[in-house]
Write a protein that holds these residues in place. Structure first.
Motif, short mmCIF file in Angstrom:
data_model
loop_
_atom_site.label_atom_id
_atom_site.label_comp_id
_atom_site.label_asym_id
_atom_site.label_seq_id
_atom_site.Cartn_x
_atom_site.Cartn_y
_atom_site.Cartn_z
N ILE A 67 2.01 -0.64 -12.13
CA ILE A 67 1.24 -0.89 -10.91
C ILE A 67 1.77 -0.04 -9.76
O ILE A 67 1.00 0.57 -9.01
CB ILE A 67 1.27 -2.39 -10.55
N LYS A 68 3.10 0.03 -9.62
CA LYS A 68 3.67 0.82 -8.53
C LYS A 68 3.30 2.29 -8.65
O LYS A 68 2.92 2.94 -7.67
CB LYS A 68 5.20 0.67 -8.50
N CYS B 1 -5.47 2.08 -3.76
CA CYS B 1 -5.42 0.65 -4.05
C CYS B 1 -4.31 -0.06 -3.29
O CYS B 1 -3.35 0.56 -2.81
CB CYS B 1 -5.21 0.42 -5.55
N LEU B 2 -4.44 -1.37 -3.24
CA LEU B 2 -3.39 -2.27 -2.77
C LEU B 2 -2.96 -3.12 -3.96
O LEU B 2 -3.68 -3.24 -4.95
CB LEU B 2 -3.88 -3.17 -1.64
N ALA B 3 -1.79 -3.74 -3.86
CA ALA B 3 -1.33 -4.61 -4.94
C ALA B 3 -0.35 -5.64 -4.40
O ALA B 3 0.38 -5.39 -3.44
CB ALA B 3 -0.65 -3.78 -6.03
N LEU C 113 -5.00 -3.69 -7.47
CA LEU C 113 -4.41 -3.66 -8.80
C LEU C 113 -3.78 -5.03 -9.06
O LEU C 113 -3.09 -5.57 -8.20
CB LEU C 113 -3.32 -2.59 -8.87
N CYS D 104 6.01 3.47 0.42
CA CYS D 104 4.99 2.43 0.54
C CYS D 104 5.27 1.57 1.77
O CYS D 104 6.31 1.72 2.42
CB CYS D 104 4.95 1.56 -0.72
N SER E 255 0.85 -1.19 0.00
CA SER E 255 0.00 0.00 0.00
C SER E 255 0.88 1.24 0.00
O SER E 255 2.02 1.20 0.50
CB SER E 255 -0.89 0.01 1.25
N LEU F 90 -0.31 2.71 -7.82
CA LEU F 90 -0.50 2.44 -6.39
C LEU F 90 -0.15 3.67 -5.54
O LEU F 90 -0.90 4.01 -4.61
CB LEU F 90 0.39 1.26 -5.99
N ASN G 224 -1.99 5.64 2.73
CA ASN G 224 -3.28 5.22 2.17
C ASN G 224 -4.37 5.37 3.24
O ASN G 224 -4.31 4.71 4.29
CB ASN G 224 -3.20 3.78 1.71
#
Length: 297
Positions: A231-232, A240-242, A193, A258, A170, A235, A174
């Motif tokens: 994605i990073k 969002c989380l991934a 994601l 993060c 995350s 994010l 967040n």
């Protein structure tokens, strides 16, 4: 150079059959027996014991000797390889395929050091998801590849290379998740994601969720993107989380951009794998794989 008696013992120990060992070594069965008896006399122990139906088993001493024999054989293989490097001139073109995570975070420093040592070898690297790299191998567009995921194509030989871990990530601040630990059943509560279809990462995540009675369709998927960097970036500018490779977020963790959210009872580990055609690899392929295995990340 290795004591031939150890080679005989190793072959018998792996086959647990004197007849098969003699055929593999191209010597007579009495000769196999003679070499084993000489080793037993030297160490003053029995290495094998007979069980029913003429089967043989390793004794505790035999088990110990097998461990040492395996290590010695590997050392001699490495010695032979390194001595050959001194007299052989390696040149040519080596075409390598790498899945996205490997291409971005694992292989670049290895390629840089490989080029320093073997300047006459030109390396061509293609990237894609696991499915695309496997297809490139089957189409003979590359000599070998390094992939992530759990695919098992019967036309491809897979060999484990390096372990990786996928962690839930995350952005540091967040607002929708303050906890450092969640339960697996809480995953559908958060926007996620994910990688695109065909990604080895996606396969690994789906496989890891099964024991917790979760499917990808149960998740709140905000978007699927075709690469870790995408994605990073998304994010860090979203709620969002991934799931990301631990190798891919080392810089962001260091810079406090993060954080990792632990999932109770859920650990997602995966190996990166070499993929090749069956049969004898080319000399350049074998050279690079040996070099990659010896490189300390």
């Amino acid at each position: 150079m290795l004591d031939f008696r150890l080679q005989v013992f190793y072959t018998v120990a792996k086959r647990l059959n004197f007849t098969k060992a003699s055929a593999e070594l191209y010597i007579s069965q009495p000769a196999v027996t003679k070499h084993i008896k000489e080793l037993e006399a030297q160490f003053k122990v029995s290495l094998f014991e007979r069980s029913g139906n003429k089967r043989i088993l390793l004794t505790p001493a035999g088990e110990m000797l097998l461990q040492y024999a395996e290590r010695l054989l590997e050392i001699y293989r490495e010695l032979d390889y390194d001595m050959n490097l001194l007299v052989k001139q390696h040149s040519g073109v080596l075409r390598i395929g790498a899945s996205t995570t490997v291409a971005q975070y694992i292989i670049p420093p290895i390629l840089a050091q490989f080029h320093k040592k073997f300047k006459d070898i030109r390396v061509l690297l293609i990237t894609g998801n696991t499915e695309e790299i496997e297809l490139a191998l089957l189409n003979k567009e590359i000599e070998f590849g390094i992939i992530e995921g759990i695919s098992r194509n019967p036309q491809i030989r897979y060999e484990e290379y390096l372990n990786d871990e996928l962690v839930l990530v995350s952005a540091l601040n967040n607002p929708i998740i303050k906890k450092d630990v969640i339960k697996p059943e809480e995953l559908p509560n958060y926007p996620l994601l994910l990688r695109e279809p065909g990604s080895g990462t996606l396969d690994v995540i789906a496989h890891a969720l099964k024991p917790h009675n979760l499917k990808l369709s149960d998740l709140q998927i905000e978007m699927q993107l075709g690469g870790t960097e995408s994605i990073k970036s998304y994010l860090l500018h979203s709620k969002c989380l991934a799931f990301l490779s631990i190798h891919s977020i080392l810089k962001e963790l260091k810079n406090n951009e993060c954080r990792i959210i632990d999932i109770k009872g859920l650990s997602i580990e995966r190996p990166f794998k070499f993929i090749q055609h069956y049969g004898q690899p080319s000399s350049l392929t074998e050279l690079f794989i040996r070099f990659a295995r010896s490189y300390k990340l």
